[in-house]
Design a protein around this motif. Structure first.
Motif, PDB file in Angstrom:
ATOM      1  N   UNK A   4       0.863  -1.173   0.000  1.00 42.90           N
ATOM      2  CA  UNK A   4       0.000   0.000   0.000  1.00 42.90           C
ATOM      3  C   UNK A   4       0.902   1.227   0.000  1.00 42.90           C
ATOM      4  N   UNK A   5       0.896   1.960  -1.103  1.00 44.73           N
ATOM      5  CA  UNK A   5       1.682   3.185  -1.230  1.00 44.73           C
ATOM      6  C   UNK A   5       0.806   4.363  -0.828  1.00 44.73           C
ATOM      7  N   UNK A  74       3.078  -0.863   4.232  1.00 49.35           N
ATOM      8  CA  UNK A  74       2.628   0.482   3.904  1.00 49.35           C
ATOM      9  C   UNK A  74       3.879   1.316   3.691  1.00 49.35           C
ATOM     10  N   UNK A  75       4.005   1.862   2.478  1.00 51.34           N
ATOM     11  CA  UNK A  75       5.172   2.653   2.098  1.00 51.34           C
ATOM     12  C   UNK A  75       4.680   4.062   1.803  1.00 51.34           C
ATOM     13  N   UNK A 104      -0.852  -4.250  -5.344  1.00 49.14           N
ATOM     14  CA  UNK A 104      -0.318  -2.920  -5.050  1.00 49.14           C
ATOM     15  C   UNK A 104      -1.469  -1.936  -5.189  1.00 49.14           C
ATOM     16  N   UNK A 105      -1.623  -1.083  -4.201  1.00 47.24           N
ATOM     17  CA  UNK A 105      -2.612  -0.012  -4.255  1.00 47.24           C
ATOM     18  C   UNK A 105      -1.942   1.294  -3.876  1.00 47.24           C
ATOM     19  N   UNK A 163      -0.137   2.500 -13.547  1.00 47.93           N
ATOM     20  CA  UNK A 163      -1.123   1.888 -14.451  1.00 47.93           C
ATOM     21  C   UNK A 163      -1.369   0.436 -14.041  1.00 47.93           C
ATOM     22  N   UNK A 164      -2.631   0.072 -14.014  1.00 52.68           N
ATOM     23  CA  UNK A 164      -3.005  -1.284 -13.653  1.00 52.68           C
ATOM     24  C   UNK A 164      -3.218  -1.498 -12.172  1.00 52.68           C
ATOM     25  N   UNK A 165      -2.975  -0.455 -11.365  1.00 57.21           N
ATOM     26  CA  UNK A 165      -3.163  -0.561  -9.914  1.00 57.21           C
ATOM     27  C   UNK A 165      -4.097   0.556  -9.464  1.00 57.21           C
TER      28      UNK A 165
END
Length: 193
Positions: A4-5, A74-75, A104-105, A163-165
């Motif tokens: 989770x970014x 969580x980053x 990845x979100x 892209x894709x997330x």
């Protein structure tokens, strides 16, 4: 492992919300100052050496989190949407997670500058971010960064950061990190402890 970014400008609440997400999910927190602070005694912020070593640390921590099979990481970090290479750098950092086929979100927090300025000097920032202990400097830095960097996306024009997330944008002008964390967990569907 689920990555989770949490992105956004300084003092928007990335670390605080990230910690609340971790408390509710059992994920681990790797906030941006965990790699920044150790380097500031050696390299000037944003110098080529600083950027290279900071990227290396971040890439290796994320890769090792995948190898260690953590339930989630969580980053938190800031990204300049107008700076050449920022998206490619982010792609490089998350590559080990993508290679593992793990989710990845991206959660983007935003708040007005006045709110962010009022948060400088808070206990949480003072405890975990040595470079922010000079509150006058930290506030001036927020203002200066806002004049030269675009740290919040334009929802109409930037598209998804990765892209894709999934890319979730949340107003974090309030001071309830747990409420924001609850919304993230619900909207993304993260597991709870």
């Amino acid at each position: 492992m689920h990555l989770l970014c949490i992105i956004g400008p300084p003092a928007v609440g990335k670390m605080t919300v990230g910690r609340a997400v971790c408390d509710l999910t059992g994920f681990r927190l790797f906030h941006n100052h965990m790699s920044i602070e150790p380097l500031l005694g050696v390299f000037d912020f944003d110098s080529p050496s600083f950027r290279r070593i900071n990227t290396l640390i971040r890439r290796e921590v994320i890769a090792e989190a995948v190898r260690a099979d953590l339930p989630g990481l969580v980053f938190s970090f800031a990204i300049d949407f107008d700076r050449t290479g920022e998206r490619a750098l982010l792609r490089e950092l998350v590559a080990p997670v993508e290679a593992a086929g793990a989710p990845i979100d991206v959660v983007e927090l935003y708040a007005p500058q006045t709110v962010r300025l009022s948060r400088e000097g808070g206990d949480d920032r003072m405890d975990h971010k040595r470079s922010k202990r000079d509150v006058d400097w930290a506030r001036a830095h927020v203002v200066e960064l806002d004049t030269r960097a675009r740290l919040t996306s334009d929802p109409a024009g930037d598209g998804d950061l990765l892209a894709g997330h999934r890319h979730l944008r949340l107003d974090n002008a309030h001071d309830d990190a747990r409420a924001t964390a609850e919304r993230i967990i619900t909207e993304i569907g993260l597991p709870r402890r």
